[in-house]
Structure formats: structure tokens, C-alpha cells
Design a protein around this motif. Structure first.
Motif, PDB file in Angstrom:
ATOM      1  N   LEU A  83       5.663   7.938   5.124  1.00  0.00           N
ATOM      2  CA  LEU A  83       6.325   7.409   6.331  1.00  0.00           C
ATOM      3  C   LEU A  83       5.885   8.147   7.596  1.00  0.00           C
ATOM      4  N   GLY A  84       5.430   9.404   7.411  1.00  0.00           N
ATOM      5  CA  GLY A  84       4.965  10.175   8.567  1.00  0.00           C
ATOM      6  C   GLY A  84       6.075  10.921   9.287  1.00  0.00           C
ATOM      7  N   HIS A  85       7.237  10.983   8.689  1.00  0.00           N
ATOM      8  CA  HIS A  85       8.306  11.776   9.315  1.00  0.00           C
ATOM      9  C   HIS A  85       9.332  12.237   8.294  1.00  0.00           C
ATOM     10  N   GLN A  86      10.123  13.248   8.715  1.00  0.00           N
ATOM     11  CA  GLN A  86      11.184  13.778   7.858  1.00  0.00           C
ATOM     12  C   GLN A  86      12.343  14.229   8.739  1.00  0.00           C
ATOM     13  N   ASP A  87      13.557  13.874   8.351  1.00  0.00           N
ATOM     14  CA  ASP A  87      14.729  14.349   9.088  1.00  0.00           C
ATOM     15  C   ASP A  87      15.050  15.769   8.633  1.00  0.00           C
ATOM     16  N   PHE A  88      15.359  16.632   9.602  1.00  0.00           N
ATOM     17  CA  PHE A  88      15.653  18.038   9.309  1.00  0.00           C
ATOM     18  C   PHE A  88      16.713  18.499  10.301  1.00  0.00           C
ATOM     19  N   TYR A  89      17.765  19.135   9.802  1.00  0.00           N
ATOM     20  CA  TYR A  89      18.866  19.578  10.654  1.00  0.00           C
ATOM     21  C   TYR A  89      19.358  18.358  11.440  1.00  0.00           C
ATOM     22  N   LYS A  90      19.320  18.354  12.773  1.00  0.00           N
ATOM     23  CA  LYS A  90      19.839  17.174  13.488  1.00  0.00           C
ATOM     24  C   LYS A  90      18.726  16.290  14.028  1.00  0.00           C
ATOM     25  N   TYR A  91      17.484  16.612  13.703  1.00  0.00           N
ATOM     26  CA  TYR A  91      16.368  15.962  14.389  1.00  0.00           C
ATOM     27  C   TYR A  91      15.347  15.377  13.417  1.00  0.00           C
ATOM     28  N   ARG A  92      14.519  14.470  13.949  1.00  0.00           N
ATOM     29  CA  ARG A  92      13.453  13.863  13.143  1.00  0.00           C
ATOM     30  C   ARG A  92      12.120  14.505  13.518  1.00  0.00           C
ATOM     31  N   PHE A  93      11.355  14.909  12.515  1.00  0.00           N
ATOM     32  CA  PHE A  93      10.067  15.578  12.756  1.00  0.00           C
ATOM     33  C   PHE A  93       8.913  14.756  12.200  1.00  0.00           C
ATOM     34  N   ILE A  94       7.861  14.671  13.015  1.00  0.00           N
ATOM     35  CA  ILE A  94       6.615  14.049  12.553  1.00  0.00           C
ATOM     36  C   ILE A  94       6.012  14.998  11.517  1.00  0.00           C
ATOM     37  N   VAL A  95       5.505  14.449  10.406  1.00  0.00           N
ATOM     38  CA  VAL A  95       4.784  15.297   9.446  1.00  0.00           C
ATOM     39  C   VAL A  95       3.466  14.629   9.063  1.00  0.00           C
ATOM     40  N   SER A  96       2.519  15.463   8.645  1.00  0.00           N
ATOM     41  CA  SER A  96       1.279  14.959   8.056  1.00  0.00           C
ATOM     42  C   SER A  96       0.998  15.866   6.868  1.00  0.00           C
ATOM     43  N   SER A  97      -0.059  15.539   6.126  1.00  0.00           N
ATOM     44  CA  SER A  97      -0.346  16.359   4.943  1.00  0.00           C
ATOM     45  C   SER A  97      -0.812  17.768   5.323  1.00  0.00           C
ATOM     46  N   SER A 119       0.845  -1.207   0.000  1.00  0.00           N
ATOM     47  CA  SER A 119       0.000   0.000   0.000  1.00  0.00           C
ATOM     48  C   SER A 119       0.882   1.260   0.000  1.00  0.00           C
ATOM     49  N   ARG A 120       2.029   1.209   0.659  1.00  0.00           N
ATOM     50  CA  ARG A 120       2.926   2.374   0.639  1.00  0.00           C
ATOM     51  C   ARG A 120       3.509   2.584  -0.764  1.00  0.00           C
ATOM     52  N   LEU A 121       3.854   1.475  -1.437  1.00  0.00           N
ATOM     53  CA  LEU A 121       4.401   1.597  -2.797  1.00  0.00           C
ATOM     54  C   LEU A 121       3.369   2.201  -3.746  1.00  0.00           C
ATOM     55  N   GLU A 122       2.118   1.805  -3.528  1.00  0.00           N
ATOM     56  CA  GLU A 122       1.054   2.312  -4.394  1.00  0.00           C
ATOM     57  C   GLU A 122       0.949   3.843  -4.249  1.00  0.00           C
ATOM     58  N   ARG A 123       1.036   4.332  -3.018  1.00  0.00           N
ATOM     59  CA  ARG A 123       0.976   5.787  -2.799  1.00  0.00           C
ATOM     60  C   ARG A 123       2.199   6.468  -3.428  1.00  0.00           C
ATOM     61  N   LEU A 124       3.355   5.841  -3.277  1.00  0.00           N
ATOM     62  CA  LEU A 124       4.594   6.435  -3.796  1.00  0.00           C
ATOM     63  C   LEU A 124       4.543   6.581  -5.318  1.00  0.00           C
ATOM     64  N   VAL A 125       4.112   5.523  -6.003  1.00  0.00           N
ATOM     65  CA  VAL A 125       4.127   5.608  -7.472  1.00  0.00           C
ATOM     66  C   VAL A 125       3.025   6.547  -7.989  1.00  0.00           C
ATOM     67  N   LYS A 126       2.069   6.877  -7.128  1.00  0.00           N
ATOM     68  CA  LYS A 126       1.060   7.877  -7.538  1.00  0.00           C
ATOM     69  C   LYS A 126       1.573   9.299  -7.306  1.00  0.00           C
ATOM     70  N   GLY A 127       2.789   9.423  -6.794  1.00  0.00           N
ATOM     71  CA  GLY A 127       3.412  10.746  -6.679  1.00  0.00           C
ATOM     72  C   GLY A 127       3.422  11.331  -5.282  1.00  0.00           C
ATOM     73  N   GLU A 128       2.862  10.619  -4.291  1.00  0.00           N
ATOM     74  CA  GLU A 128       2.831  11.189  -2.930  1.00  0.00           C
ATOM     75  C   GLU A 128       4.258  11.225  -2.363  1.00  0.00           C
ATOM     76  N   PRO A 129       4.647  12.336  -1.739  1.00  0.00           N
ATOM     77  CA  PRO A 129       6.005  12.416  -1.174  1.00  0.00           C
ATOM     78  C   PRO A 129       6.223  11.365  -0.074  1.00  0.00           C
ATOM     79  N   LEU A 130       7.425  10.807  -0.070  1.00  0.00           N
ATOM     80  CA  LEU A 130       7.753   9.737   0.874  1.00  0.00           C
ATOM     81  C   LEU A 130       7.562  10.167   2.335  1.00  0.00           C
ATOM     82  N   ALA A 131       7.862  11.422   2.618  1.00  0.00           N
ATOM     83  CA  ALA A 131       7.746  11.893   4.013  1.00  0.00           C
ATOM     84  C   ALA A 131       6.307  11.739   4.522  1.00  0.00           C
ATOM     85  N   TYR A 132       5.319  12.027   3.677  1.00  0.00           N
ATOM     86  CA  TYR A 132       3.923  11.878   4.106  1.00  0.00           C
ATOM     87  C   TYR A 132       3.574  10.399   4.284  1.00  0.00           C
TER      88      TYR A 132
END
Ligand code: SAM
Length: 285
Positions: free
Chosen positions: A75-89, A60-73
Motif C-alpha cells: 500500500l505504501g504506507h503504515q499508520d503509527f501512533y497518531k499519524y500515517r507514514f509513507i513507507v518503501s522497502s 497485482s496487489r493480491l499476488e504480492r500479498l499471497v507471496k508474503g510481501e507485507p501489506l504496508a509495502y
């Protein structure tokens, strides 16, 4: 997309790499994050038979990815500077270029040698909180006021503040910046406001389709938030306080002019990794 039971990592991986070669990095990262594997395992354990739950989640994650959804959304997180941040749409995905705002603010505050005293910070349009919360992490005696007009974004900010153990040092406000009147309070005000001119055709499709419009677009050729938030910040800053604002390609001169008109007398423009002006540091004397 469906696959028979007993499917191995190698089978799903190779089928997807064959059809979506341009997404190689994202596909591999998706496997690593979903399975909690190292890169080494992804080479040596291709015969691993996925449990049904793992297989369904990967598909189901691959299906979202190939439809163009950014990986961070996905997985629900993104690394920034020295820390990991929760993200949502509801929030902009933190960008590597924005780390320059954090670095510039840290350099400025460390140069003033006020690290040992309590530093008052504000983050305007905080979104995930990636800028303001990174500063709090690196400046142990600081406190942060963060605002965002989007309640859904502010909820993500609150989750990040909690995950990083910073709840006791933040105050937030679900409001437009100008609804709050502060004078002579802050040592540094940081912001990455919405700055894309409506109708700008250079915007990537996946950004337009998946990231919140509220975080992207601004009126007056993308300058309306600088016009409102820079004069507001001038009043809200203490003497010798500074603003550190990110801006878009080609907006440096216009943003600097807004800062000069607001009363700032000292400033520097900082360049991003591709050599383009990206961040304004302006100091209130
Ligand atoms: C470009 S995003 C930046 C988010 C985050 N600071 C970052 O750098 O990733 C701008 C943020 O400003 C918020 N915003 C938009 N209009 C606003 C307003 N009038 N007052 C306060 N925040 C606003 C959006 O909801 C969004 O979270």
C-alpha cells in the motif's frame, strides 16, 4: 493471475478468502484501501463490477500479498501512533511496540515542563522518521535532527517530513551517528536501532525476506549500536536530557549496563503491551 472483464468484488474476494483464509484481514484491508471503500461497502457492494484498472490493481496487489510481501509495502504506507507514514522497502515498517518510545519521550518532556520552550530532539537511525516526526507533531516548539546511513531511507524520511508539514523544523544527515560530533545540544535523543543478532532464528521469514537488512541486524549479540550510540548520546545531551531507546527481547539488562557505563545515573525500563521490557529511558543529571 487473470480474471475476465466484468469481474465483481465478490468474485475476487471469495476466491481469495477460500484459498488464503489466514490472510483474511489483509485481503479485506487491501480491497478497502484500493477502492477507498468503508467496511460497510465491502459487505453491501459485493456485486460492484470493477473497472479494468481497479481489477488489475487489486489482482497485482493480491499476488504480492499471497507471496508474503507485507501489506504496508504494497500500500505504501503504515499508520503509527497518531499519524500515517509513507513507507518503501528501504525502511523498516513502523511497529506498534515502537509507539512506546514516542509516549515515553513525551511523558518525560512534559514532566520537565519545557513544552513552551524550543525543544531539541535527535532521532538516530530514523528510517521512515516515525519516532522523531511523531514527536515534532505533538511538540509544536520542537526541532529535530535525524540521521540514517541509508540514503534511500532518508528520502522516505524527507517525504514524510513534507507530508506532515514539518520540513522547516528538521535537519537530516545521511551518515553514521558517530560521524557527527555534538556536545550539550539535545533535550531528548530517541532511537530504535538495529538490534537483531546475526543468525537469530526467531526472525519471521517475511521480515527477513522483505525488510532491509541494514535496519535489522547488529553485531555483538545485537548490541553494537547501543555500544556506539549510547556513549555518543551522553555527550550530545544537555544536562537533564534523556535518551529513549527501544531494544529487543531479553536485551534490557545489557542495554542498561551500557547506559550506566556511559555515565547515566537515573533510568527506567518500560514494558511493551505484552509485558516485556522494551524501552530504556535514561537521564543525564
Ligand atoms: C530498526 S530501524 C528503525 C527505523 C525507525 N526509527 C523505526 O523505528 O521504525 C534502524 C535504522 O537505522 C539505520 N541504520 C543502520 N545502521 C546505521 C548507522 N550506522 N548509522 C545510522 N543509521 C543506521 C537503518 O538504515 C534503519 O533505518
Amino acid at each position: 493471475m487473470s480474471a475476465p472483464t466484468g469481474t465483481t468484488v465478490g468474485e475476487i474476494l471469495s476466491a481469495n478468502l477460500l484459498y488464503h483464509a489466514s490472510l483474511k484481514q489483509e485481503i479485506e484491508w487491501l480491497f478497502l484501501e484500493t477502492l477507498g471503500w468503508s467496511r460497510h461497502q465491502l459487505i453491501t457492494d459485493l456485486d460492484y463490477v470493477l473497472a479494468p484498472g481497479e481489477r488489475d490493481q487489486i489482482l497485482s496487489r493480491l499476488e504480492r500479498l499471497v507471496k508474503g510481501e507485507p501489506l504496508a509495502y504494497i500500500l505504501g504506507h503504515q499508520d503509527f501512533y497518531k499519524y500515517r507514514f509513507i513507507v518503501s522497502s528501504a525502511v523498516l515498517i513502523p511497529r506498534a511496540d515502537t509507539e512506546l518510545v514516542v509516549e515515553t519521550a513525551l511523558d518525560y518532556l512534559r514532566g520537565r515542563r519545557i513544552e513552551g520552550t524550543e525543544i531539541q530532539l535527535a532521532d538516530l537511525g530514523t528510517g521512515s522518521g516515525c519516532i522523531g516526526l511523531s514527536l515534532l507533531m505533538d511538540l509544536p516548539k520542537s526541532r529535530l535532527w535525524a540521521c540514517d546511513v541509508s540514503l534511500a531511507a532518508l528520502e522516505v524520511f524527507r517525504k514524510n517530513a513534507k507530508a506532515l508539514g514539518l520540513e522547516g523544523r528538521v535537519l537530516d544527515s545521511n551518515s553514521d551517528v558517530s560521524g557527527n560530533l555534538f556536545e550539550n545540544i539535545y533535550d531528548t535523543i530517541v532511537s530504535n536501532p538495529p538490534y537483531i543478532a546475526r543468525g537469530d532464528e526467531r526472525l519471521q521469514d517475511s521480515v527477513r525476506q522483505f525488510e532491509p537488512a541494514l535496519a535489522l541486524f547488529a553485531d555483538h549479540d545485537g548490541l553494537s549500536f547501543y555500544e556506539a550510540w549510547i556513549p555518543w548520546s551522553f555527550k550530545a545531551l544537555r544536562e537533564s536530557g534523556a535518551i529513549v531507546f527501544e531494544f529487543g527481547e531479553g536485551q534490557g539488562e545489557a542495554v542498561l549496563k551500557i547506559a550506566q557505563l556511559a555515565g547515566f545515573k537515573k533510568w527506567t525500563l518500560k514494558k511493551d503491551l505484552s509485558g516485556k521490557d522494551r524501552v530504556l529511558l535514561a537521564i543525564k543529571e
